[in-house]
Design a protein around this motif. Structure first.
Motif, PDB file in Angstrom:
ATOM      1  N   ASP A 678       0.759  -1.118   0.060  1.00 29.50           N
ATOM      2  CA  ASP A 678       0.009  -0.080  -0.114  1.00 29.50           C
ATOM      3  C   ASP A 678       0.991   1.292  -0.037  1.00 29.50           C
ATOM      4  O   ASP A 678       1.875   1.341   0.779  1.00 29.50           O
ATOM      5  N   VAL A 679       0.824   2.011  -0.856  1.00 33.07           N
ATOM      6  CA  VAL A 679       1.492   3.466  -0.974  1.00 33.07           C
ATOM      7  C   VAL A 679       0.457   4.364  -1.062  1.00 33.07           C
ATOM      8  O   VAL A 679      -0.230   4.926  -2.011  1.00 33.07           O
ATOM      9  N   ASN A 680       0.159   4.879   0.301  1.00 30.82           N
ATOM     10  CA  ASN A 680      -0.734   6.082   0.663  1.00 30.82           C
ATOM     11  C   ASN A 680      -0.392   6.757   1.464  1.00 30.82           C
ATOM     12  O   ASN A 680      -0.166   6.232   2.835  1.00 30.82           O
ATOM     13  N   PRO A 681      -0.341   8.148   1.254  1.00 31.97           N
ATOM     14  CA  PRO A 681      -0.528   8.756  -0.009  1.00 31.97           C
ATOM     15  C   PRO A 681       0.674   8.651  -0.694  1.00 31.97           C
ATOM     16  O   PRO A 681       1.653   9.131  -0.418  1.00 31.97           O
ATOM     17  N   VAL A 682       0.393   9.208  -2.212  1.00 34.13           N
ATOM     18  CA  VAL A 682       1.183   9.524  -3.228  1.00 34.13           C
ATOM     19  C   VAL A 682       0.920  11.077  -3.434  1.00 34.13           C
ATOM     20  O   VAL A 682      -0.315  11.154  -4.162  1.00 34.13           O
ATOM     21  N   ILE A 683       1.906  11.852  -2.963  1.00 30.18           N
ATOM     22  CA  ILE A 683       1.388  13.382  -3.056  1.00 30.18           C
ATOM     23  C   ILE A 683       1.705  13.732  -4.592  1.00 30.18           C
ATOM     24  O   ILE A 683       2.813  13.532  -5.129  1.00 30.18           O
ATOM     25  N   VAL A 684       0.826  13.989  -5.238  1.00 26.68           N
ATOM     26  CA  VAL A 684       0.776  14.536  -6.787  1.00 26.68           C
ATOM     27  C   VAL A 684       1.060  15.827  -6.857  1.00 26.68           C
ATOM     28  O   VAL A 684      -0.140  16.650  -6.271  1.00 26.68           O
ATOM     29  N   ARG A 685       2.169  16.572  -7.405  1.00 22.40           N
ATOM     30  CA  ARG A 685       2.275  18.026  -7.480  1.00 22.40           C
ATOM     31  C   ARG A 685       1.645  18.284  -8.724  1.00 22.40           C
ATOM     32  O   ARG A 685       1.047  17.612  -9.608  1.00 22.40           O
ATOM     33  N   GLU A 686       1.604  19.734  -9.218  1.00 25.77           N
ATOM     34  CA  GLU A 686       1.229  20.146 -10.425  1.00 25.77           C
ATOM     35  C   GLU A 686       2.019  19.717 -11.628  1.00 25.77           C
ATOM     36  O   GLU A 686       3.210  19.232 -11.348  1.00 25.77           O
ATOM     37  N   ARG A 687       1.544  19.868 -12.778  1.00 27.49           N
ATOM     38  CA  ARG A 687       1.930  19.261 -13.902  1.00 27.49           C
ATOM     39  C   ARG A 687       3.533  19.564 -14.263  1.00 27.49           C
ATOM     40  O   ARG A 687       3.799  20.568 -13.941  1.00 27.49           O
ATOM     41  N   GLY A 688       4.360  18.537 -14.402  1.00 24.47           N
ATOM     42  CA  GLY A 688       5.640  18.879 -14.386  1.00 24.47           C
ATOM     43  C   GLY A 688       6.549  18.812 -13.304  1.00 24.47           C
ATOM     44  O   GLY A 688       7.761  19.043 -13.276  1.00 24.47           O
TER      45      GLY A 688
END
Length: 702
Positions: A678-688
């Motif tokens: 389980d990989v939670n959370p994965v913090i996703v940044r803005e595109r790029g």
């Protein structure tokens, strides 16, 4: 394929067209289980040798009987076992020893009853396989191939509803569900070639039988009823053969709910797999999953038309404004846009239709059809030429006396032939429907049924095309899931980083001094302090997490607090993590596990602490690529957020997809020994700007 596998497959082919058949437990009464197959074989043109076995009668149904297998003039290719209890097992063993290729065991009282019955049928199947014989059943209603006359079945349905050879095949684990669609299709005038019920699947399964049924060149659509998918590798093989042949497969898989799964286990002992894994598997291999029997049957005839759909834009035509509105609703639900007809087409229609008619799309020709029967034929040619038309719906809400229905039907048929595009008709009046059916058109009672069937057909065509382009790998039988231990967070993050998954910068500390230095080394504005343990996967509930720390002193104090909380909870720590507090736009998650049936499965979706309370996730079956991950994300409820809404920036979906692909590759690596993660959370940044896993748990078997 090995020699043994080839021989096993040849036995299944023999069952569909056997040169000789023995019926053990043959009855003179054609309404008994041991009598009906004999009657059917004689009635439906079976041309091979038929040997009834009944030691107490000299003949049954006009045929000479034999005392046992040893009395036969040859070893039959196939044997039907229709004797009860332990006699069925004895008969199967004798058949295997005699060299019979395949037994259809109609006897019940085995795995569908209890665990002991499951054990007995499993041991029987193992003895048979050791001697090169295959077993269909037990608890099987039988196999029926009306193309060869090999009707090895005791179903009453074939007496009640006259068979007709045709382009449809049905394979089911349930006897009833092998003939209910048969009956519904025959009511529509559609011929059925195959109607097979495998029962308990102790050896030959629905999935494996499908691998030979799809070879039949006369077949144009295959319908499956599944209570479990015990051998998905066989179903994937069948799907690959079918795609190469242009043969669509439609499946009704029961057991969506917990109650349904329990019922399936009590009925045939089927293994109830997690439902969304089944969805992912079927989608991956181009098999369309329907929700109920109506959907299984309603679209079947559309697959037989030979259309080559090129889009899903629908043009609807009706003589009822209400039907036009309801059709628009149904089309929207089916994902079939009703784009306006071109200005030129509308102008042409306005010269034909009365001023109060609607010429956009849907086209409402109104009740004026009653006084001018030419309206219908006059509007069809300009509509056929319009570029917005990929498929058509014609709704005749009310007609009959005073309407030239035969002309309407003939005009529609010519229109359908001229365009070569998919078309469905809705006509609730039987007399009107009959006129359209006479011309070979697909007619439904309501616009919802018609548009629903058409939407399924078009969506399935797209699904098949995508699978054909992708050519998914054939899965192998899954490796055994071995006992596993949970790695702590530091170990889990190290595994992920080693496989190319971006992780938050962090340091593992053994005392407060190291914690202070970690804060200074990381140089982050804010950090997180977490107890690092392999004893608990949810650390927040135990007080093992401190967030938003901005000084070395605060980190040292948090270290002490976490150690104290772990001691109070009886949790062993392998150290304390100090990690940068990653900022981003959205928390997503990646999960994975080894499914006991389907092997590695990966879950991607919305993340954070509410992931279990409000799940929004999609399943993927590795191997997959980043494009497949993105398509899965686009199916989520949160999909609009990926591109940014209300001023938020778009997310770096590409970075997250690459991370998911890396997890899929890890799960495929047998040597790695990962059974769950389980990989939670994965913090996703803005595109790029990438993404980072900030928490992870891996279960490892070595």
């Amino acid at each position: 394929m090995t020699d043994a596998a080839t021989s096993a497959r040849q036995a299944l082919r023999a069952a569909l067209s056997p040169r000789s058949i023995a019926v053990i437990g043959a009855s003179d009464n054609e309404h008994k289980i041991g009598g009906r197959p004999i009657a059917y074989l004689g009635r439906h043109g079976y041309a091979g040798a038929l040997y009834p076995i009944n030691p107490s009668r000299p003949e049954v149904q006009g045929l000479r009987t034999y005392a046992d297998l040893s009395a036969l003039p040859e070893v039959p290719e196939v044997a039907i076992v229709a004797v009860p209890g332990d006699g069925a097992i004895v008969a199967a063993d004798q058949c295997a020893q005699a060299g019979v290729k395949l037994v259809v065991m109609m006897s019940s009282g085995f795995g569908e009853v209890d665990a002991e019955g499951k054990r007995r049928e499993r041991e029987m199947a193992a003895r048979a396989r050791a001697l090169g014989m295959r077993v269909v059943g037990p608890n099987s209603q039988g196999l029926a191939n009306f193309g060869t006359g090999a009707v090895l079945s005791f179903s009453t349905m074939f007496t009640e509803v006259a068979p007709q050879d045709g382009p449809v095949g049905i394979i089911s684990q349930s006897g009833a569900m092998s003939v209910i669609p048969y009956g519904l299709l025959r009511q529509r005038g559609i011929g059925v070639r195959h109607s097979h019920a495998t029962g308990n699947d102790c050896d030959v399964t629905v999935c494996e039988l499908a691998t030979v049924v799809v070879e039949d060149p006369a077949l144009r659509v295959l319908l499956l009823y599944l209570e479990g998918v015990p051998d998905p590798w066989h179903l994937a093989e069948a799907a690959a053969i079918a795609r190469d042949r242009g043969l669509p497969i439609v499946a009704l898989k029961s057991g969506r709910s917990a109650a349904g799964q329990e019922a399936a286990q009590s009925h045939t002992g089927a293994l109830a797999s997690e439902d969304r894994v089944v969805d992912a598997f079927l989608r991956e291999h181009g098999i369309w999953r329907v929700q109920d029997m109506r959907e299984l049957v309603d679209a079947a005839e559309l697959y037989l038309k030979g259309w080559k759909p090129r889009g899903r834009r629908l043009v609807a035509i009706s003589n009822s404004g209400a039907v036009c509105v309801l059709t628009a609703d149904a089309a929207s639900a089916a994902g079939m846009p009703l784009e306006p007809l071109s200005a030129g087409t509308q102008a042409e229609l306005r010269t034909i239709l009365p001023g109060f008619a609607t010429t956009t799309n849907p086209v409402d020709i109104t009740a004026a059809l009653l006084t001018n029967s030419r309206l219908f034929s006059d509007i069809l040619p300009p509509i056929a030429r319009d570029p917005a038309a990929d498929a058509f719906f014609v709704g005749i809400a009310v007609a009959g006396a005073g309407y030239d229905v035969p002309t309407f039907a003939a005009d529609t048929a010519r229109f359908a032939q001229a365009t070569g595009k998919p078309i469905v008709v809705a006509a609730p009046q039987p007399s009107v429907a009959a006129a359209f059916k006479t011309h070979g058109l697909s007619v439904y009672a309501t616009e919802a049924e018609a548009v629903g069937a058409l939407g399924q057909y078009l969506s399935h065509a797209e699904l098949i095309a995508a699978a054909q382009a992708r050519r998914p790998a054939l899965p192998s039988p899954p490796r055994a899931v071995r006992p596993a231990v949970m790695l702590d967070e530091a170990q889990s993050l190290a595994w992920l980083a080693g496989r190319g998954v971006p992780v938050a910068r962090h340091m593992l500390c053994a005392d407060e001094a190291q914690a202070r230095r970690a804060f200074e080394t990381l140089g982050a504005a804010r950090v997180v302090v977490k107890g690092c343990t392999g004893d608990a996967s949810h650390k927040s509930e135990l007080g093992l997490v401190r967030l938003g720390l901005q000084s070395a002193e605060a980190v040292a104090a948090a270290y002490a607090d976490v150690v104290a909380a772990a001691s109070a909870a009886g949790v062993r720590l392998g150290g304390v993590l100090v990690a940068e507090m990653v900022r981003g736009e959205r928390e997503l998650m990646i999960g994975a596990r080894l499914d006991p049936v389907f092997g590695p499965v990966v879950l991607v979706g919305d993340g954070g602490k509410y992931v279990e309370a409000m799940p929004d996730a999609e399943v993927l079956l590795p191997p997959f690529d980043a494009a497949q991950v993105e398509r899965a994300l686009r199916r989520l409820r949160i999909a609009p957020l990926l591109d940014g809404v209300r001023g938020d920036p778009p997310l770096d979906v590409a970075a997250f997809c690459d991370a998911a692909v890396a997890v899929g590759a890890l799960m495929l690596d047998d040597a790695a020994g990962v059974t769950q993660l389980d990989v939670n959370p994965v913090i996703v940044r803005e595109r790029g700007q990438g993404c980072a896993a900030v928490d992870a748990v891996i279960f490892h078997s070595r």
